[in-house]
Design an enzyme around this catalytic site. Structure first.
Site, PDB file in Angstrom:
ATOM      1  N   SER A  79      23.003  47.052 131.496  1.00 24.90           N
ATOM      2  CA  SER A  79      23.497  45.693 131.250  1.00 24.90           C
ATOM      3  C   SER A  79      22.618  44.844 130.348  1.00 24.90           C
ATOM      4  CB  SER A  79      23.671  44.958 132.582  1.00 24.90           C
ATOM      5  OG  SER A  79      24.987  45.081 133.000  1.00 24.90           O
ATOM      6  N   LYS A 109      24.028  43.613 127.122  1.00 22.25           N
ATOM      7  CA  LYS A 109      25.066  42.571 127.041  1.00 22.25           C
ATOM      8  C   LYS A 109      24.669  41.379 126.169  1.00 22.25           C
ATOM      9  CE  LYS A 109      27.489  44.150 131.119  1.00 22.25           C
ATOM     10  NZ  LYS A 109      27.417  44.332 132.553  1.00 22.25           N
ATOM     11  N   TYR A 161      30.960  50.448 124.372  1.00 21.34           N
ATOM     12  CA  TYR A 161      30.217  49.781 125.446  1.00 21.34           C
ATOM     13  C   TYR A 161      29.307  50.779 126.180  1.00 21.34           C
ATOM     14  CZ  TYR A 161      29.348  47.755 130.039  1.00 21.34           C
ATOM     15  OH  TYR A 161      28.741  47.334 131.192  1.00 21.34           O
ATOM     16  N   TYR A 215      23.329  38.680 137.671  1.00 18.60           N
ATOM     17  CA  TYR A 215      24.374  39.027 138.644  1.00 18.60           C
ATOM     18  C   TYR A 215      24.622  37.874 139.608  1.00 18.60           C
ATOM     19  CZ  TYR A 215      23.326  43.688 136.816  1.00 18.60           C
ATOM     20  OH  TYR A 215      23.105  44.761 135.992  1.00 18.60           O
ATOM     21  N   VAL A 273      21.115  47.612 135.806  1.00 16.87           N
ATOM     22  CA  VAL A 273      20.979  48.579 136.899  1.00 16.87           C
ATOM     23  C   VAL A 273      19.884  49.611 136.661  1.00 16.87           C
ATOM     24  CG1 VAL A 273      23.299  48.457 137.877  1.00 16.87           C
ATOM     25  CG2 VAL A 273      22.864  49.949 135.936  1.00 16.87           C
TER      26      VAL A 273
HETATM   27  N1  GLU Z   1      26.950  50.855 132.654  1.00 14.18           N
HETATM   28  C1  GLU Z   1      27.047  50.003 133.765  1.00 14.18           C
HETATM   29  C2  GLU Z   1      28.479  49.618 134.020  1.00 14.18           C
HETATM   30  O1  GLU Z   1      29.196  49.277 133.130  1.00 14.18           O
HETATM   31  C3  GLU Z   1      26.206  48.775 133.529  1.00 14.18           C
HETATM   32  C4  GLU Z   1      25.883  48.205 134.816  1.00 14.18           C
HETATM   33  C5  GLU Z   1      24.794  47.202 134.791  1.00 14.18           C
HETATM   34  O2  GLU Z   1      23.676  47.452 134.304  1.00 14.18           O
HETATM   35  O3  GLU Z   1      25.082  46.124 135.300  1.00 14.18           O
HETATM   36  O4  GLU Z   1      28.936  49.675 135.142  1.00 14.18           O
END
Ligand code: GLU
Length: 504
Positions: free
Chosen positions: A148, A151, A276, A328, A346
């Site tokens: 994530s 992002k 993504y 989060y 994560v």
């Molecule tokens: N590749 C993970 C997903 O899309 C990213 C999750 C994360 O780091 O929040 O579920």
């Protein structure tokens, strides 16, 4: 460098007053100031020391070695970088690291086997400042996947390409109050914000739409590389496959968005998701991650290369989203207690950015129930207990220490830095000053501007740089001299030509 300045830099390095410096001594002085020997700005110096052969450098040879990194070295040794007492600051970081490392709570992400298998107890902290000072502790050269933490990069890339209006006609900017991969859209049928999965799938669909998948991917790799002063990111193919195979929710999110007409027309779901997943599967180290963050902290300009990667507006908007939505379901609590824009992932990384100062990458794979790295959050909490980095710390009197230089000092310094950089031909330094909002027309007490100095010293590249930045071509100093008068006095023919051409 002027003679007496050179001498004072030399003396500051020459502790035992031997009148000679070794390569190790020079590098040690710089590393004490946070400028490490792998800094790209030092590569020419390292080469010249190699070529110079001898292992002891007197004042004169030392002066000839410095060349274009003069201003960096002078500022580093004189304590003029953004964290002047870098060694003391690094000691504090190490102490916080030691206090945090015993925290063994949490569990590594296990939704894919590749993440479940990472060494759970690894722990790295890397800090990079807007002047390129760096401190790394622990497993800072161990690769982890971006997950994530891609992002903010995807969002910034989309903003830079398409602007805020277009991007936000496809994604909201409100915390969702829901889990990061919740199957939910806002009242306009758009993903809530770009820091959750649906939002990042959306920004993935927006970037370089006209290009082939290969070119879009190459663009992303190059972006990470430019943000990190030239480090090529790894790509973890196994993670990519795993992500793709376990992506029911992400596919569901994409279909849900398409059903609501959230995507631009013609968006294809599979390539968008693949993009993504690719971003999530890129790998960097904590050291590299902190350099990426420092580029954001520095208003979009990579501190060591001077490359302008993002506009100030893109950075401001990205940091705003990180501040409100980056952690989060702990985002509000984190903004309240830690008060620094951050994004966690994560894979166990938390990237935190103190604008105009530094960035911190903490990596430790064990996560808490919200999905944030346990040690990452603990480290950052302790950091703001000790240092006044919380966004609103400036409002309250406290016993916290502030390791950065005072801003009045910084403002006057920028004037002198610009003038000095112009005199020695350091365009990189000028680029960084511009990026930090410095006006290159600013004159010193005597009315001397960077253009006066560049003209007097015959720094033609700097003169051209200043012309491109549209500085006033005929400012007068207190004696009534214009830059062209200086160029004539010192017979700088190329400069005279350039300035006359501009005047015409
Ligand atoms: N590749 C993970 C997903 O899309 C990213 C999750 C994360 O780091 O929040 O579920």
């Amino acid at each position: 460098m002027r003679k007496n300045e050179l001498a004072s830099v030399f003396q500051a390095m020459d502790h035992d007053r031997k009148g000679k410096l070794t390569k190790d001594r020079i590098l040690e002085s710089l590393s004490n100031a946070g400028i490490l020997s792998n800094d790209v700005r030092l590569s020419a110096l390292l080469r010249r020391m190699e070529v110079a052969g001898g292992s002891l450098f007197g004042l004169k040879t030392f002066g000839s070695l410095l060349d274009s990194c003069e201003s960096l070295i002078s500022r580093a040794v004189r304590g003029e970088l953004v964290i002047p007492e870098f060694q003391a600051f690094s000691e504090s970081l190490k102490n916080i690291y030691d206090e945090t490392r015993h925290d063994a709570d949490g569990a590594v992400a296990s939704y894919i086997p590749q993440l479940a298998r990472v060494p759970a107890d690894n722990f790295a902290v890397a800090v990079s400042t807007i002047d390129g000072q760096q401190c790394v502790i622990g497993d800072a050269d161990y690769n982890f996947t971006l997950q994530s933490s891609c992002k903010p990069l995807l969002y910034a890339a989309a903003l830079e390409e398409l602007g805020v209006e277009k991007v936000h006609s496809h994604v909201g900017r409100e915390p969702s109050g829901l889990s990061f991969n919740e199957l939910s859209l806002n009242k306009d049928g758009l993903p809530h914000n770009p820091m959750i999965n649906a939002g990042a799938i959306m920004t993935s669909s927006l970037i370089r739409r006209g290009c082939s998948s290969a070119d879009r991917l190459e663009y992303l790799h190059n972006l990470v590389k430019t943000l990190s002063a030239g480090v090529t990111p790894n790509f973890n193919t196994a993670v990519w496959h795993s992500e793709r195979e376990t992506a029911d929710r992400n596919f569901a999110l994409a279909h849900h968005m398409r059903e609501h007409g959230a995507f631009p027309e013609g968006t294809q779901i599979v390539p968008t998701l693949d993009y993504y997943f690719s971003a999530c599967s890129m790998e960097v180290t904590a050291r590299t991650m902190s350099t990426i963050g420092a580029t954001f902290a520095n208003g979009g300009v990579c501190p060591s290369t001077g490359d302008k990667v993002f506009s100030e507006d893109t950075v401001k908007n990205t940091l705003s989203m990180m501040y409100s939505c980056g952690m989060y379901d702990y985002s509000g609590e984190f903004a309240f207690t830690v008060g620094i824009p951050a994004k966690s992932a994560v894979s166990g990384v938390v990237l935190a950015i103190v604008p105009n100062v530094l960035s911190i990458a903490v990596w430790s794979p064990k996560l808490d129930s919200c999905g944030n790295s346990v040690r990452g959050v603990a480290f950052l909490k302790k950091l703001v207990e000790r240092f006044s980095f919380h966004n609103y710390d400036g409002l309250v009197e406290s016993k916290k220490s502030d390791p950065r230089r005072r801003s009045a000092v910084v403002a006057t310094d920028q004037t002198y830095q610009a003038i000095y950089a112009a005199s020695v031909g350091d365009t990189n330094e000028l680029k960084r000053l511009v990026a930090r909002g410095h006006d290159l027309n600013t004159a010193d007490y005597d009315g001397r501007t960077p253009l006066h100095l560049a003209a007097a010293e015959g720094q033609i590249e700097v003169v051209r740089f200043l012309m491109r930045h549209k500085v006033h071509t005929e400012p007068k100093d207190r004696w009534g001299f214009r830059p062209i008068d200086d160029a004539k006095r010192h017979k700088r023919n190329a400069v005279i030509e350039e300035l006359s051409r501009m005047a015409a």
